[in-house]
Design an enzyme around this catalytic site. Structure first.
Site, PDB file in Angstrom:
ATOM      1  N   SER A 133       0.876  -1.164   0.000  1.00 30.75           N
ATOM      2  CA  SER A 133       0.000   0.000   0.000  1.00 30.75           C
ATOM      3  C   SER A 133       0.916   1.217   0.000  1.00 30.75           C
ATOM      4  O   SER A 133       1.901   1.262  -0.744  1.00 30.75           O
ATOM      5  CB  SER A 133      -0.923  -0.037   1.229  1.00 30.75           C
ATOM      6  N   TYR A 147      -5.549   7.201  -6.803  1.00 35.10           N
ATOM      7  CA  TYR A 147      -4.538   6.366  -6.168  1.00 35.10           C
ATOM      8  C   TYR A 147      -4.986   6.026  -4.744  1.00 35.10           C
ATOM      9  O   TYR A 147      -4.945   4.864  -4.322  1.00 35.10           O
ATOM     10  CB  TYR A 147      -3.206   7.106  -6.156  1.00 35.10           C
ATOM     11  N   LYS A 151      -5.726   2.417  -2.779  1.00 36.55           N
ATOM     12  CA  LYS A 151      -4.969   2.010  -1.588  1.00 36.55           C
ATOM     13  C   LYS A 151      -5.883   1.846  -0.378  1.00 36.55           C
ATOM     14  O   LYS A 151      -5.728   0.895   0.407  1.00 36.55           O
ATOM     15  CB  LYS A 151      -3.850   3.015  -1.296  1.00 36.55           C
TER      16      LYS A 151
END
Length: 275
Positions: A133, A147, A151
């Site tokens: 992550s 993004y 994550k």
């Protein structure tokens, strides 16, 4: 000696992790979209390095490659979900196709690698899953909205997964690096910039990245070694923060969320039915 299965090994942390493991005498099953990118390592380490082509957006190929790796190598001790990239733009700027590609790579690809590996890990009665992550799985930075979407999603998935597979002797660790000097920045996908965001925090982050003033102070070698060492810790740590910026930013985000939650305690408790 352990055997590691790692996705996304052509550049960045995946490549560095592969190199360090091979140097330490470990065996690596390395997957990437262009296998010839590891020809130098294959020539140096021979059968210690197993290489296969893998596009993590292809679920059928994931199943085939994972099965082939276990069939040919026998026991695989550590599964590392490293393949991924960042879409660097404000939420409004991305195209539908870019959003889909980000989700397919970072979320669905990681999930399918884990799902493909689990039957083999169960059969061999144990193993470790490391999910790459970032600090961005617990905190947020403008211009990285998609993004962060991926994550945060994977952190929720792996947090739950860890509870499901712990009784099966399978450990799960979410690895949360801060900023490092790797190929990550060069691999950022971008979208056409909208002038409306120029004088916003998104614009500020863009300028910092472009000018090279975005602070990066973490040591890649130490971070990769910490990833390797974490698999020797039992029970497996659920999360592994790596880098001073990761610790500071995640702690600030967690404290802020806890303070906000505490401020809502009276409202929350008022909705609870009394016995």
């Amino acid at each position: 000696m352990k055997t590691w299965f790692i996705t996304g090994t052509s550049t960045g942390l995946g490549r560095i992790l592969t190199e360090k493991l091979l140097q330490q005498g470990q065996r690596v099953a390395a997957t990437l979209r262009k296998p010839d990118a590891l020809d130098d390592l294959k020539g140096q380490y021979g059968n210690q390095l197993w290489v296969a082509r893998l596009d993590v957006t292809d679920s059928a190929q994931i199943k085939d490659v994972v099965k082939k790796a276990f069939d040919e190598l026998g026991q695989i001790d550590v599964i590392v979900n490293n393949a991924g990239y960042a879409l660097f733009c404000a939420a409004e700027e991305a195209s539908d196709e870019q959003i889909r590609q980000q989700i397919d790579t970072n979320i669905l690809g990681s999930v399918q690698v884990i799902r493909a590996a689990l039957p083999f890990l169960r059969e061999q009665r144990g193993g470790r899953i490391l999910q790459l992550s970032s600090a961005g799985g617990q905190t947020t930075y403008p211009n990285f909205s998609y993004y962060h979407l991926t994550k945060w999603a994977m952190e929720g998935f792996c947090d739950t997964l860890a509870k499901e597979v712990a009784p099966l002797n399978i450990g799960v660790t979410i690895v949360e690096p801060g900023a490092h000097h790797t190929a990550f920045g060069a691999a950022l996908a971008t979208a056409p910039v909208m002038e409306a965001y120029d004088k916003t925090p998104a614009g500020d982050i863009r300028r910092a990245m472009q000018s090279g003033t975005f602070p990066i102070k973490n040591d890649v070698d130490r971070t990769v070694q910490s990833i390797i060492e974490c698999v020797e810790t039992s029970p497996a740590p659920l999360r592994l923060a790596l880098g001073g910026d990761a610790y500071r930013d995640m702690r600030a985000a967690l404290v802020s969320r806890l303070e906000a939650l505490d401020n809502q305690k009276a409202t929350a408790m008022a909705s609870e039915m009394q016995d």
